[in-house]
Design an enzyme around this catalytic site. Structure first.
Site, short mmCIF file in Angstrom:
data_model
loop_
_atom_site.label_atom_id
_atom_site.label_comp_id
_atom_site.label_asym_id
_atom_site.label_seq_id
_atom_site.Cartn_x
_atom_site.Cartn_y
_atom_site.Cartn_z
N GLY A 41 -10.14 -20.93 13.85
CA GLY A 41 -11.29 -20.02 13.67
C GLY A 41 -10.89 -18.82 12.82
N GLU A 138 -11.26 -25.93 18.55
CA GLU A 138 -10.20 -25.31 19.36
C GLU A 138 -10.77 -24.41 20.46
OE1 GLU A 138 -6.13 -25.39 16.75
OE2 GLU A 138 -7.30 -23.54 16.67
N ASN A 182 -10.16 -34.52 8.40
CA ASN A 182 -9.19 -35.14 7.50
C ASN A 182 -9.19 -36.63 7.84
OD1 ASN A 182 -7.51 -35.55 9.71
ND2 ASN A 182 -6.16 -33.85 9.25
N GLY A 220 -5.59 -34.47 2.00
CA GLY A 220 -4.30 -33.87 1.68
C GLY A 220 -4.12 -33.73 0.18
N SER A 221 -2.94 -34.15 -0.33
CA SER A 221 -2.64 -33.96 -1.75
C SER A 221 -3.60 -34.76 -2.66
CB SER A 221 -1.20 -34.35 -2.04
OG SER A 221 -1.02 -35.70 -1.66
N ASP A 245 3.91 -24.64 2.31
CA ASP A 245 3.45 -24.72 3.70
C ASP A 245 2.00 -25.21 3.69
OD1 ASP A 245 2.83 -24.35 6.33
OD2 ASP A 245 3.07 -22.17 6.33
N ASP A 251 -8.06 -25.33 6.82
CA ASP A 251 -8.86 -24.13 7.12
C ASP A 251 -9.32 -23.46 5.83
OD1 ASP A 251 -8.44 -24.55 9.81
OD2 ASP A 251 -6.58 -23.40 9.83
N SER A 281 -3.59 -22.75 -1.65
CA SER A 281 -3.08 -22.15 -0.39
C SER A 281 -1.74 -22.76 0.04
CB SER A 281 -4.12 -22.31 0.72
OG SER A 281 -4.12 -23.63 1.23
P1 ATP Z 1 -3.86 -28.78 7.84
O1 ATP Z 1 -4.09 -29.38 9.21
O2 ATP Z 1 -2.44 -28.96 7.35
O3 ATP Z 1 -4.37 -27.41 7.70
P2 ATP Z 1 -5.74 -30.79 7.09
O4 ATP Z 1 -5.00 -32.00 7.55
O5 ATP Z 1 -6.88 -30.30 7.88
O6 ATP Z 1 -4.73 -29.61 6.81
P3 ATP Z 1 -5.68 -31.85 4.43
O7 ATP Z 1 -6.56 -32.99 4.15
O8 ATP Z 1 -4.23 -32.12 4.62
O9 ATP Z 1 -6.31 -31.03 5.63
O10 ATP Z 1 -5.78 -30.76 3.26
C1 ATP Z 1 -6.96 -30.01 3.03
C2 ATP Z 1 -7.03 -29.72 1.55
O11 ATP Z 1 -5.87 -28.97 1.17
C3 ATP Z 1 -7.05 -30.94 0.64
O12 ATP Z 1 -8.39 -31.39 0.47
C4 ATP Z 1 -6.42 -30.38 -0.64
O13 ATP Z 1 -7.40 -29.70 -1.39
C5 ATP Z 1 -5.43 -29.35 -0.12
N1 ATP Z 1 -4.05 -29.88 0.00
C6 ATP Z 1 -3.39 -30.19 1.13
N2 ATP Z 1 -2.15 -30.62 0.86
C7 ATP Z 1 -1.99 -30.56 -0.48
C8 ATP Z 1 -0.93 -30.86 -1.39
N3 ATP Z 1 0.26 -31.31 -0.97
N4 ATP Z 1 -1.17 -30.67 -2.71
C9 ATP Z 1 -2.35 -30.21 -3.17
N5 ATP Z 1 -3.39 -29.91 -2.35
C10 ATP Z 1 -3.22 -30.07 -1.03
O1 RIB Z 2 -5.11 -25.29 11.10
C1 RIB Z 2 -3.91 -24.58 11.28
C2 RIB Z 2 -3.96 -23.88 12.61
O2 RIB Z 2 -3.99 -24.85 13.62
C3 RIB Z 2 -2.74 -23.03 12.90
O3 RIB Z 2 -2.86 -21.70 12.43
C4 RIB Z 2 -2.60 -23.14 14.39
O4 RIB Z 2 -2.94 -21.95 15.07
C5 RIB Z 2 -3.51 -24.30 14.82
O5 RIB Z 2 -4.58 -23.83 15.51
#
Ligand code: ATP
Ligand code: RIB
Length: 303
Positions: A41, A138, A182, A220-221, A245, A251, A281
């Site tokens: 959030g 959450e 995701n 993801g990527s 990271d 988010d 990010s």
């Molecule tokens: P997290 O839980 O790690 O916050 P998530 O699993 O909810 O992320 P992801 O699908 O992994 O979401 O990533 C969200 C967005 O972040 C993707 O749509 C992409 O735009 C960007 N992103 C994540 N990882 C990468 C990467 N390695 N390179 C470029 N963009 C990325």
């Molecule tokens: O999406 C990332 C977040 O998930 C972290 O900041 C952690 O607090 C978990 O809630």
């Protein structure tokens, strides 16, 4: 510019950096440990705020030192903490194991668990006067359900980031105008294994027929996927060579998506912007520290 309301979690992230994930039953040495405010959030609210959006975050912290730190950090970043409430319990904690290009997270909800349908109803005025309601999973599901119901009854568009994912009732899924799992979260929600783009496309199509909202899947990527007139569209993320990271990338995506929609942009433009913001990010450490400004995203998109 539309007003975005986020009702969601605030956590203290305890981030242990390691070279690789430990195997089951194994002990390994970590490199560093850092304590940084997080929570889906709060992270999404910070993302909207850094982009220049109009945001109000509704959340709960505990009456412990972490609660004070989390509140102060939001305030130092410039967000209003007027609607962050202190509960007689511990602040939520996220135990994050960070490897160079991925993470795994265990969340102890603490004060986030104190939301109920009744406490949500206490903010009905704020919910129904928002232009967009952005929520995650959450805080307790029945509280999320109540907020979505209130928003829907009053025509307020809703974005549900179904993370961490659990199977949700159909009547709740129908309340999300935009839902942003995701790929693994989508598999949990649908109970279907998705290994090809064909399966992804048919899953999105079926979802939208069943529940009515837009299903946007982050990859993801690879970027993000959505459907335009029944045709699968994949918005590729730029190649990021210096991934530091990925915590909070999802988010950032959700905050940026909400920002775009609140600006009145069409969905494809909002998704393009969200993919770019989220990919930027991941070049910085920390969930909230990595959230970019509008100008930074523009520069990144034009580079
Ligand atoms: P997290 O839980 O790690 O916050 P998530 O699993 O909810 O992320 P992801 O699908 O992994 O979401 O990533 C969200 C967005 O972040 C993707 O749509 C992409 O735009 C960007 N992103 C994540 N990882 C990468 C990467 N390695 N390179 C470029 N963009 C990325
Ligand atoms: O999406 C990332 C977040 O998930 C972290 O900041 C952690 O607090 C978990 O809630």
């Amino acid at each position: 510019m539309g007003k975005i309301a986020v009702i969601g979690s605030l956590n203290m992230d305890i981030i242990v950096s390691v070279d690789r994930m430990p195997k089951k039953g194994e002990t390994i040495h970590g490199k560093t440990v850092q304590y940084l405010p997080g929570g889906k959030g709060a992270n999404q609210a910070v993302a909207v705020y850094k982009l220049g959006g109009d945001i109000q975050l509704y959340g709960k912290v505990g009456n412990d030192p972490f609660g004070k730190d989390v509140r102060e950090s939001l305030s130092q970043q410039g967000l209003s903490t007027e609607t962050i409430f202190t509960e007689e319990t511990a602040t939520g904690i996220a135990n994050i194991t960070l490897v160079p290009d991925d993470n795994s997270i265990v969340v102890i909800p603490g004060a986030n668990q104190k939301w109920t349908p009744e406490t949500i109803a206490g903010f009905s005025e704020e919910i129904v006067t928002a232009d967009i309601l952005l929520m995650q999973l959450e805080i307790p599901i029945d509280a999320v359900h109540e907020a979505l119901k209130l928003a829907k009854q009053h025509g307020v568009p809703t974005i549900l980031n179904p993370a961490p994912a659990i199977k949700l009732p159909a009547d709740m899924l129908q309340l999300a105008d935009f839902i942003t799992p995701n790929q693994t979260e989508l598999e949990t929600l649908t109970g279907r294994r998705i290994t090809t783009d064909e399966q992804l496309g048919s899953t999105i199509k079926q979802w939208e027929a069943d529940y009515g909202g837009h299903l946007i899947v982050t990859l993801g990527s690879r970027g993000a996927a959505y459907s335009e007139n029944g045709v699968l569209k994949i918005v590729p993320a730029p190649v990021v060579k210096n991934v530091r990271d990925t915590t909070g990338a999802g988010d950032c995506f959700n905050g940026a998506l909400a920002y775009g929609l609140a600006e009145g942009w069409e969905l494809p433009r909002s998704i393009n912007f969200a993919v770019a913001a989220a990919s930027l990010s991941v070049t910085k450490f920390g969930a909230q520290a990595g959230m970019p400004s509008f100008e930074e995203v523009m520069e990144w998109m034009n580079s």
